[in-house]
Design a protein around this motif. Structure first.
Motif, PDB file in Angstrom:
ATOM      1  N   ALA A  73     -20.666 -22.491 -27.672  1.00  0.00           N
ATOM      2  CA  ALA A  73     -21.003 -21.061 -27.379  1.00  0.00           C
ATOM      3  C   ALA A  73     -21.168 -21.226 -25.870  1.00  0.00           C
ATOM      4  O   ALA A  73     -21.759 -22.160 -25.139  1.00  0.00           O
ATOM      5  N   GLN A  74     -20.922 -20.059 -25.235  1.00  0.00           N
ATOM      6  CA  GLN A  74     -21.134 -19.907 -23.729  1.00  0.00           C
ATOM      7  C   GLN A  74     -22.072 -19.099 -23.193  1.00  0.00           C
ATOM      8  O   GLN A  74     -22.212 -18.960 -21.913  1.00  0.00           O
ATOM      9  N   GLY A  75     -22.365 -18.124 -24.208  1.00  0.00           N
ATOM     10  CA  GLY A  75     -23.168 -17.066 -23.375  1.00  0.00           C
ATOM     11  C   GLY A  75     -24.239 -16.502 -24.283  1.00  0.00           C
ATOM     12  O   GLY A  75     -24.175 -16.672 -25.547  1.00  0.00           O
ATOM     13  N   ILE A  76     -25.368 -16.172 -23.933  1.00  0.00           N
ATOM     14  CA  ILE A  76     -26.645 -15.695 -24.471  1.00  0.00           C
ATOM     15  C   ILE A  76     -27.228 -14.327 -23.778  1.00  0.00           C
ATOM     16  O   ILE A  76     -27.349 -14.344 -22.779  1.00  0.00           O
ATOM     17  N   LEU A  77     -27.737 -13.624 -24.673  1.00  0.00           N
ATOM     18  CA  LEU A  77     -28.566 -12.266 -24.215  1.00  0.00           C
ATOM     19  C   LEU A  77     -29.425 -12.270 -25.302  1.00  0.00           C
ATOM     20  O   LEU A  77     -29.604 -12.014 -26.570  1.00  0.00           O
ATOM     21  N   ALA A  78     -30.707 -12.020 -24.723  1.00  0.00           N
ATOM     22  CA  ALA A  78     -31.792 -11.552 -25.572  1.00  0.00           C
ATOM     23  C   ALA A  78     -32.462 -10.284 -24.986  1.00  0.00           C
ATOM     24  O   ALA A  78     -32.735 -10.051 -23.797  1.00  0.00           O
ATOM     25  N   TYR A  84     -28.110 -12.328 -28.926  1.00  0.00           N
ATOM     26  CA  TYR A  84     -26.652 -12.390 -29.011  1.00  0.00           C
ATOM     27  C   TYR A  84     -26.083 -13.413 -28.206  1.00  0.00           C
ATOM     28  O   TYR A  84     -26.434 -13.907 -27.303  1.00  0.00           O
ATOM     29  N   VAL A  85     -25.154 -13.966 -29.177  1.00  0.00           N
ATOM     30  CA  VAL A  85     -24.541 -15.591 -28.835  1.00  0.00           C
ATOM     31  C   VAL A  85     -23.090 -15.203 -28.587  1.00  0.00           C
ATOM     32  O   VAL A  85     -22.218 -14.797 -29.707  1.00  0.00           O
ATOM     33  N   ALA A  86     -22.402 -15.391 -27.544  1.00  0.00           N
ATOM     34  CA  ALA A  86     -21.101 -15.708 -27.233  1.00  0.00           C
ATOM     35  C   ALA A  86     -20.481 -16.837 -27.828  1.00  0.00           C
ATOM     36  O   ALA A  86     -20.491 -17.828 -26.902  1.00  0.00           O
ATOM     37  N   ASP A  87     -19.937 -16.781 -29.116  1.00  0.00           N
ATOM     38  CA  ASP A  87     -19.594 -17.929 -29.673  1.00  0.00           C
ATOM     39  C   ASP A  87     -18.193 -18.227 -29.567  1.00  0.00           C
ATOM     40  O   ASP A  87     -17.272 -18.002 -30.332  1.00  0.00           O
ATOM     41  N   THR A  88     -17.860 -18.710 -28.304  1.00  0.00           N
ATOM     42  CA  THR A  88     -16.668 -18.556 -27.577  1.00  0.00           C
ATOM     43  C   THR A  88     -15.658 -19.532 -28.456  1.00  0.00           C
ATOM     44  O   THR A  88     -14.407 -19.009 -28.836  1.00  0.00           O
ATOM     45  N   GLN A  89     -16.052 -20.846 -29.065  1.00  0.00           N
ATOM     46  CA  GLN A  89     -15.129 -21.527 -29.785  1.00  0.00           C
ATOM     47  C   GLN A  89     -14.686 -21.022 -31.049  1.00  0.00           C
ATOM     48  O   GLN A  89     -13.748 -21.220 -31.516  1.00  0.00           O
TER      49      GLN A  89
END
Length: 127
Positions: A73-78, A84-89
């Motif tokens: 994963a490369q991104g997170i937002l709270a 929210y997790v950008a689960d890139t892979q």
């Protein structure tokens, strides 16, 4: 010119009780309370309060209680009580509340999106 900022303390993985260092930090975010969330490429989310004190580690689970793996994963937002997790892979965005995944966002099916399009979210913003 005098220093604009001065470090008041250094926090390391060992000082927080982790056996290994927090390597591969891919993103950080802050929520409305000033809590800081650190995301590593290994799929680890660590939370600190606004004073830098360790609060805990977040493990995302399904509604059935199964652990959700999001290494790469490369991104997170709270925001608004959600993570929210950008689960890139894994080509998705995970939306969770209280460490339970409430929604997985993947590429929508649409005639406007080419069949060979690869959905690989890297960062997250919410409007």
């Amino acid at each position: 010119m005098p220093d604009v900022f001065a470090a008041s303390r250094v926090v390391s993985a060992r000082s927080l009780g982790f056996a290994e260092s927090l390597t591969g930090i891919s993103d950080m975010t802050c929520d409305e309370k000033g809590h800081v969330y650190v995301l590593t490429e290994e799929g680890l989310i660590v939370e600190f309060d606004k004073d830098g004190s360790f609060i805990g580690q977040h493990t995302l689970k399904t509604a059935a209680g199964e652990e959700v793996v999001f290494s790469g994963a490369q991104g997170i937002l709270a925001t608004d009580g959600m993570l929210y997790v950008a689960d890139t892979q894994n080509n998705r965005v995970l939306c969770s509340a209280d460490d339970v995944v409430k929604q997985e966002i993947t590429v929508p099916e649409s005639a406007l999106i080419p069949s060979d399009f690869v959905f690989s979210p890297t960062k997250i913003a919410k409007d």
